[in-house]
Write an enzyme that holds these catalytic residues in place. Structure first.
Site, PDB file in Angstrom:
ATOM      1  N   ASN A 121     -19.565 -70.487  31.283  1.00 33.11           N
ATOM      2  CA  ASN A 121     -18.785 -69.476  31.814  1.00 33.11           C
ATOM      3  C   ASN A 121     -19.620 -68.183  31.763  1.00 33.11           C
ATOM      4  O   ASN A 121     -19.335 -67.091  31.908  1.00 33.11           O
ATOM      5  CB  ASN A 121     -17.679 -69.232  31.846  1.00 33.11           C
TER       6      ASN A 121
ATOM      7  N   LEU B 120      -6.755 -79.276  27.634  1.00 30.60           N
ATOM      8  CA  LEU B 120      -7.462 -80.396  28.730  1.00 30.60           C
ATOM      9  C   LEU B 120      -7.361 -79.356  30.219  1.00 30.60           C
ATOM     10  O   LEU B 120      -5.797 -79.590  30.571  1.00 30.60           O
ATOM     11  CB  LEU B 120      -7.179 -81.969  29.001  1.00 30.60           C
ATOM     12  N   THR B 121      -7.901 -78.328  30.836  1.00 27.93           N
ATOM     13  CA  THR B 121      -7.215 -78.350  32.122  1.00 27.93           C
ATOM     14  C   THR B 121      -7.073 -79.353  32.965  1.00 27.93           C
ATOM     15  O   THR B 121      -8.361 -80.552  33.159  1.00 27.93           O
ATOM     16  CB  THR B 121      -8.679 -77.420  32.632  1.00 27.93           C
TER      17      THR B 121
ATOM     18  N   TYR C 207     -13.807 -67.059  28.969  1.00 26.93           N
ATOM     19  CA  TYR C 207     -12.531 -66.548  28.931  1.00 26.93           C
ATOM     20  C   TYR C 207     -12.384 -65.263  28.685  1.00 26.93           C
ATOM     21  O   TYR C 207     -12.587 -64.330  28.068  1.00 26.93           O
ATOM     22  CB  TYR C 207     -11.253 -67.370  29.515  1.00 26.93           C
TER      23      TYR C 207
ATOM     24  N   GLY D 256     -10.898 -84.787  23.324  1.00 28.05           N
ATOM     25  CA  GLY D 256     -10.938 -84.112  25.050  1.00 28.05           C
ATOM     26  C   GLY D 256     -10.842 -85.332  25.785  1.00 28.05           C
ATOM     27  O   GLY D 256     -10.170 -86.248  26.306  1.00 28.05           O
TER      28      GLY D 256
ATOM     29  N   GLY E  72     -15.348 -81.246  20.057  1.00 27.87           N
ATOM     30  CA  GLY E  72     -16.902 -80.430  20.964  1.00 27.87           C
ATOM     31  C   GLY E  72     -18.045 -82.379  20.499  1.00 27.87           C
ATOM     32  O   GLY E  72     -18.916 -81.922  19.523  1.00 27.87           O
ATOM     33  N   GLY E  73     -17.909 -83.324  21.290  1.00 30.47           N
ATOM     34  CA  GLY E  73     -18.991 -84.271  21.672  1.00 30.47           C
ATOM     35  C   GLY E  73     -18.660 -85.484  20.425  1.00 30.47           C
ATOM     36  O   GLY E  73     -19.137 -86.367  19.932  1.00 30.47           O
TER      37      GLY E  73
ATOM     38  N   HIS F 162      -6.065 -69.361  23.067  1.00 32.79           N
ATOM     39  CA  HIS F 162      -7.575 -69.453  24.298  1.00 32.79           C
ATOM     40  C   HIS F 162      -8.461 -68.583  23.932  1.00 32.79           C
ATOM     41  O   HIS F 162      -8.700 -67.401  25.299  1.00 32.79           O
ATOM     42  CB  HIS F 162      -7.000 -69.806  25.558  1.00 32.79           C
TER      43      HIS F 162
END
Length: 380
Positions: A248, A39-40, A193, A331, A309-310, A188
């Site tokens: 992104n 987690l950023t 990215y 997350g 994811g979810g 990552h």
């Protein structure tokens, strides 16, 4: 005897919850299958992890629990956001040590996520104000997390001969992570990215051996995997991928083929795990209905398979019970509920996360101030 019987009953009930069953992750014995997703957090001032991260990670540590740290830059060209940590300098390595120690003191297993933002950056984060590097010289065109495309300047396409240097940056960062005390690293390769920019055909427009065909687009990420595995051991390496996502401004025309090719290719290197984001997470925070599945990749990859994811408690239990995953990464739920495994165990009510504080720079608010269960909490 009554106490012993009660203890056995509790253990049986715990085992009946798929997410709370043990899993052998290579050389690591996990007590449950609930993973802290990377987690950023943007609380690492001047790109150096801070002492308040000791509390954040230790709060979310259980004995035998698996945690993946926030994305950490591999070099001075890797950063794309303010106050994200790095792992390329001696100061950064030293700063991570007490954080890693705090996780280990509580019996957790802790991996460092190695990251390069690529074109998701601007001149202010780059050495001497240079353009950020990428697979392409095409700038982002979509709005991202409230920022307009104009906030991201055109990147500089990496020359063929420069790619080996970036591979080496990943290798050195992995070595640094081990020196900091981490148990392993996650590369990552997701979320739009740098590595994802090479993987996805909607971004990668190269005509050299790193572009064009599926095999060529996967070449650089797989070179990174090999270099890191050779440096620290394949049994300490994982890779995160998001073949179906368009985070992104980074999509692919055939994500099923991309995900399957990567899953099969990773087997050659014998890495510990593959961590994939579900196809339903086309955007970063909202789920969408889809018939697409990670199951072909799950079947193809021979190591442990992590999905993200979810997911909620029921979805995570179903993923484990059906065999579609070995581990499930959480997350936002783990952010808002530092005692998530315990809450899942007794099916307790969950704290609600506050999205407005996800990316603030405050060392407490939205970071270490989410409450734990009280002893008298009633179960649902």
């Amino acid at each position: 005897m009554a106490e012993e019987e009660e203890s056995k009953k509790g253990e049986m009930e715990k085992r009946a919850i798929p997410l709370l069953t043990p899993h052998r992750l290579g050389n690591f014995n996990l007590s449950h299958r609930i993973v802290l997703a990377p987690l950023t957090r943007m609380r690492s001032y001047n790109f150096v992890a801070q002492s308040h991260a000791v509390l954040f990670y230790s709060q979310r540590t259980t004995k035998g629990g698996f945690l993946i740290g926030e994305a950490s830059g591999i070099s001075d060209t890797a950063q794309g956001y303010p106050n994200t940590p790095g792992i390329w300098t001696r100061e950064q390595v030293a700063a991570w040590k007490p954080i890693v120690n705090a996780v280990h003191e509580k019996g957790g297993i802790f991996f460092c996520q190695l990251w390069h933002a690529g074109r998701v950056s601007d001149y202010s984060y780059q050495p001497d104000g240079q353009p950020p590097i990428s697979s392409t010289d095409k700038p982002l065109t979509a709005e991202i997390n409230g920022s307009s495309a104009a906030d991201y300047p055109p990147p500089r396409r990496l020359n063929t001969h420069e790619i080996s240097q970036v591979v080496n940056d990943f290798r050195i960062a992995a070595k640094n992570a081990m020196e900091a005390g981490f148990d392993g690293v996650e590369i990552h390769g997701a979320n739009g990215y740098l590595l994802d920019q090479f993987l996805k055909d909607q971004v990668n427009d190269r005509t050299d051996e790193y572009g064009g065909s599926l095999e060529n687009r996967c070449r650089f990420p797989l070179e990174v995997v090999k270099a890191v595995a050779d440096e620290i051991g394949a049994d300490r390496v994982g890779l995160r991928l998001s073949p179906f996502a368009d985070y992104n401004d980074c999509g692919d025309s055939n994500p099923e083929a991309l995900g399957l090719h990567m899953a099969e290719s990773l087997n050659k290197y014998g890495i510990l795990y593959c961590h994939m984001i579900e196809p339903r997470m086309i955007t970063q925070f909202e789920k969408s209905e889809t018939k697409l599945s990670l199951l072909p990749m799950r079947k193809a990859f021979k190591g442990s398979f992590i999905v993200a994811g979810g997911y909620n408690r029921d979805g995570g239990n179903e993923a484990i019970a059906s065999g579609s995953a070995d581990l499930v990464a959480f997350g936002r739920l783990f952010l808002a509920n530092p005692d998530l495994p315990r809450r899942f165990e007794i099916n307790a009510e969950l704290n609600k996360y506050d999205r407005s504080t996800f990316y603030t720079f405050d060392p407490v608010v939205g970071y270490t101030d989410y409450p734990f269960l009280k002893l008298d909490t009633k179960t649902n």
